[in-house]
Write a protein that holds these residues in place. Structure first.
Motif, PDB file in Angstrom:
ATOM      1  N   VAL A   1      54.462 -76.794 -11.467  1.00  0.00           N
ATOM      2  CA  VAL A   1      53.025 -77.071 -11.554  1.00  0.00           C
ATOM      3  C   VAL A   1      52.203 -75.820 -11.885  1.00  0.00           C
ATOM      4  O   VAL A   1      50.979 -75.861 -11.894  1.00  0.00           O
ATOM      5  CB  VAL A   1      52.491 -77.727 -10.263  1.00  0.00           C
ATOM      6  N   GLY A   2      52.870 -74.693 -12.155  1.00  0.00           N
ATOM      7  CA  GLY A   2      52.163 -73.512 -12.660  1.00  0.00           C
ATOM      8  C   GLY A   2      51.434 -72.695 -11.631  1.00  0.00           C
ATOM      9  O   GLY A   2      50.445 -72.033 -11.951  1.00  0.00           O
ATOM     10  N   ILE A   3      51.899 -72.696 -10.381  1.00  0.00           N
ATOM     11  CA  ILE A   3      51.244 -71.913  -9.335  1.00  0.00           C
ATOM     12  C   ILE A   3      52.169 -70.805  -8.850  1.00  0.00           C
ATOM     13  O   ILE A   3      53.383 -70.858  -9.046  1.00  0.00           O
ATOM     14  CB  ILE A   3      50.822 -72.797  -8.139  1.00  0.00           C
ATOM     15  N   GLY A   4      51.591 -69.804  -8.204  1.00  0.00           N
ATOM     16  CA  GLY A   4      52.367 -68.692  -7.672  1.00  0.00           C
ATOM     17  C   GLY A   4      52.923 -69.008  -6.301  1.00  0.00           C
ATOM     18  O   GLY A   4      53.080 -70.169  -5.917  1.00  0.00           O
ATOM     19  N   GLY A   5      53.188 -67.972  -5.525  1.00  0.00           N
ATOM     20  CA  GLY A   5      53.827 -68.190  -4.239  1.00  0.00           C
ATOM     21  C   GLY A   5      52.902 -68.623  -3.131  1.00  0.00           C
ATOM     22  O   GLY A   5      53.327 -69.285  -2.180  1.00  0.00           O
ATOM     23  N   GLY A   6      51.613 -68.272  -3.215  1.00  0.00           N
ATOM     24  CA  GLY A   6      50.724 -68.455  -2.083  1.00  0.00           C
ATOM     25  C   GLY A   6      50.430 -69.891  -1.709  1.00  0.00           C
ATOM     26  O   GLY A   6      50.373 -70.231  -0.527  1.00  0.00           O
ATOM     27  N   THR A   7      50.247 -70.763  -2.690  1.00  0.00           N
ATOM     28  CA  THR A   7      49.810 -72.132  -2.412  1.00  0.00           C
ATOM     29  C   THR A   7      50.790 -72.879  -1.515  1.00  0.00           C
ATOM     30  O   THR A   7      50.386 -73.635  -0.631  1.00  0.00           O
ATOM     31  CB  THR A   7      49.608 -72.899  -3.730  1.00  0.00           C
ATOM     32  N   LEU A   8      52.082 -72.672  -1.725  1.00  0.00           N
ATOM     33  CA  LEU A   8      53.086 -73.354  -0.917  1.00  0.00           C
ATOM     34  C   LEU A   8      53.669 -72.468   0.179  1.00  0.00           C
ATOM     35  O   LEU A   8      53.849 -72.918   1.314  1.00  0.00           O
ATOM     36  CB  LEU A   8      54.223 -73.873  -1.812  1.00  0.00           C
TER      37      LEU A   8
ATOM     38  N   HIS B   1      49.173 -62.281   7.889  1.00  0.00           N
ATOM     39  CA  HIS B   1      48.978 -61.172   6.951  1.00  0.00           C
ATOM     40  C   HIS B   1      50.267 -60.865   6.180  1.00  0.00           C
ATOM     41  O   HIS B   1      50.219 -60.532   5.004  1.00  0.00           O
ATOM     42  CB  HIS B   1      48.482 -59.925   7.694  1.00  0.00           C
ATOM     43  N   LYS B   2      51.414 -61.017   6.850  1.00  0.00           N
ATOM     44  CA  LYS B   2      52.685 -60.808   6.160  1.00  0.00           C
ATOM     45  C   LYS B   2      53.000 -61.976   5.227  1.00  0.00           C
ATOM     46  O   LYS B   2      53.626 -61.794   4.177  1.00  0.00           O
ATOM     47  CB  LYS B   2      53.819 -60.597   7.163  1.00  0.00           C
ATOM     48  N   ALA B   3      52.564 -63.164   5.603  1.00  0.00           N
ATOM     49  CA  ALA B   3      52.783 -64.329   4.748  1.00  0.00           C
ATOM     50  C   ALA B   3      52.059 -64.158   3.420  1.00  0.00           C
ATOM     51  O   ALA B   3      52.616 -64.434   2.350  1.00  0.00           O
ATOM     52  CB  ALA B   3      52.311 -65.596   5.451  1.00  0.00           C
ATOM     53  N   VAL B   4      50.826 -63.686   3.474  1.00  0.00           N
ATOM     54  CA  VAL B   4      50.032 -63.483   2.253  1.00  0.00           C
ATOM     55  C   VAL B   4      50.639 -62.381   1.397  1.00  0.00           C
ATOM     56  O   VAL B   4      50.774 -62.521   0.175  1.00  0.00           O
ATOM     57  CB  VAL B   4      48.572 -63.148   2.613  1.00  0.00           C
ATOM     58  N   GLY B   5      51.017 -61.263   2.013  1.00  0.00           N
ATOM     59  CA  GLY B   5      51.602 -60.158   1.265  1.00  0.00           C
ATOM     60  C   GLY B   5      52.940 -60.517   0.651  1.00  0.00           C
ATOM     61  O   GLY B   5      53.207 -60.191  -0.520  1.00  0.00           O
ATOM     62  N   THR B   6      53.775 -61.202   1.417  1.00  0.00           N
ATOM     63  CA  THR B   6      55.084 -61.608   0.908  1.00  0.00           C
ATOM     64  C   THR B   6      54.936 -62.664  -0.179  1.00  0.00           C
ATOM     65  O   THR B   6      55.722 -62.697  -1.137  1.00  0.00           O
ATOM     66  CB  THR B   6      55.959 -62.144   2.061  1.00  0.00           C
ATOM     67  N   ALA B   7      53.922 -63.510  -0.060  1.00  0.00           N
ATOM     68  CA  ALA B   7      53.679 -64.543  -1.071  1.00  0.00           C
ATOM     69  C   ALA B   7      53.372 -63.933  -2.438  1.00  0.00           C
ATOM     70  O   ALA B   7      53.702 -64.515  -3.470  1.00  0.00           O
ATOM     71  CB  ALA B   7      52.529 -65.444  -0.632  1.00  0.00           C
ATOM     72  N   ALA B   8      52.750 -62.759  -2.444  1.00  0.00           N
ATOM     73  CA  ALA B   8      52.467 -62.085  -3.719  1.00  0.00           C
ATOM     74  C   ALA B   8      53.770 -61.748  -4.439  1.00  0.00           C
ATOM     75  O   ALA B   8      53.887 -61.923  -5.657  1.00  0.00           O
ATOM     76  CB  ALA B   8      51.656 -60.826  -3.468  1.00  0.00           C
ATOM     77  N   ALA B   9      54.769 -61.267  -3.664  1.00  0.00           N
ATOM     78  CA  ALA B   9      56.066 -60.951  -4.257  1.00  0.00           C
ATOM     79  C   ALA B   9      56.798 -62.222  -4.675  1.00  0.00           C
ATOM     80  O   ALA B   9      57.461 -62.257  -5.724  1.00  0.00           O
ATOM     81  CB  ALA B   9      56.906 -60.151  -3.256  1.00  0.00           C
ATOM     82  N   ILE B  10      56.678 -63.272  -3.866  1.00  0.00           N
ATOM     83  CA  ILE B  10      57.278 -64.560  -4.228  1.00  0.00           C
ATOM     84  C   ILE B  10      56.674 -65.057  -5.539  1.00  0.00           C
ATOM     85  O   ILE B  10      57.362 -65.627  -6.390  1.00  0.00           O
ATOM     86  CB  ILE B  10      57.074 -65.586  -3.094  1.00  0.00           C
ATOM     87  N   GLY B  11      55.371 -64.819  -5.713  1.00  0.00           N
ATOM     88  CA  GLY B  11      54.699 -65.219  -6.947  1.00  0.00           C
ATOM     89  C   GLY B  11      55.304 -64.579  -8.178  1.00  0.00           C
ATOM     90  O   GLY B  11      55.404 -65.219  -9.236  1.00  0.00           O
TER      91      GLY B  11
END
Length: 273
Positions: free
Chosen positions: A162-169, A182-192
């Motif tokens: 669906v064209g989204i990065g890591g953060g939405t899910l 705070h770690k979830a948001v930071g790690t989500a950037a790398a997942i993205g």
């Protein structure tokens, strides 16, 4: 020069999308993809692209724009120590597997089904923003290795489709498992980045360009959109962050969630009616 003049309305609209996505990303902390995909989906249709083609190109273009913005975000979060590299090591292979399968499916699945899937994801994300505090965990900790592998695969699979990065899910999933926000948001950037880079390449080189695609589309990625959106998203994200310090960001997030819910429902209606 004539080509630029002929496509000036499209270029201006794409640039506006970048400004809008950047401000919202900084203001509300939402990922760019959840904004860019629906905007491009409806925008391309205004310029004569069919809904099916518009969804395919919006998805691929959004993923391409996430690559540079996620790199910038990773650097910022890494400096604060908010990127969990141990989790990335455990999840990375399964995310990548989900991405490769999901992005490959996009290259031959109909855009109608992607619209429906995005409508569902957007609606659920909006409901999560509206009714979940973000502090109430569902479980005490992350599940075991098998459970985490399934979670990682699903994040990669559905995000790439669906064209989204890591953060939405990944952020709501991690915080639901009592993982530090705070770690979830930071790690989500790398997942993205793990999601967007291989997915964008797959759709660029394996995707077949629709006959009604807008100017500058190669594979399924609209390179004009990429060039217009990325620098403006990066440029205006700090402005959004500054606005967040003087405005009621929680109220604005609720308003955005309502708009996102309406958008998701509208995409579902357009898909099935």
């Amino acid at each position: 020069m004539q080509i630029l003049l002929d496509n000036l309305p499209t270029i201006i609209a794409l640039a506006t999308t970048g400004v809008f996505a950047g401000i919202l990303a900084g203001l509300l902390g939402v990922g760019g993809g959840i904004v860019i995909v629906p905007v491009l989906y409806f925008l391309f249709q205004r310029f004569g692209v069919s809904p099916q083609s518009a969804m395919l190109i919006a998805t691929a273009t959004s993923l391409a724009t996430i690559v540079p913005t996620s790199i910038s975000s990773i650097r910022a979060h890494k400096a604060k120590g908010n990127v969990d590299f141990a989790l990335l090591k455990a999840w990375g292979l399964f995310i990548l597997l989900g991405v490769l399968i999901g992005s490959s499916v996009v290259t031959f699945i109909g855009g109608q089904w992607l619209s429906a899937l995005f409508g569902i994801v957007a609606s659920l994300s909006a409901i999560n923003m509206l009714f979940r505090t973000g502090k109430s965990a569902i479980t005490e900790s992350l599940p075991g290795r098998v459970g985490q592998s399934i979670m990682a695969y699903c994040i990669g699979f559905f995000s790439s489709m669906v064209g989204i990065g890591g953060g939405t899910l990944s952020v709501p999933i991690l915080t639901a498992c009592n993982y530090p926000a705070h770690k979830a948001v930071g790690t989500a950037a790398a997942i993205g980045l793990i999601i967007s880079f291989p997915a964008a390449l797959t759709m660029l080189f394996l995707g077949q360009t629709p006959v009604d695609a807008p100017y500058g589309t190669y594979g399924l990625v609209n390179l004009v959109g990429f060039v217009c959106i990325v620098p403006l998203t990066v440029l205006f994200a700090p402005l959004g962050a500054k606005l967040a310090s003087v405005m009621d960001a929680n109220l604005l997030k609720k308003i955005f969630a309502v708009v996102l819910l309406i958008t998701g429902v509208r995409m579902l209606i357009q898909t099935f009616i």
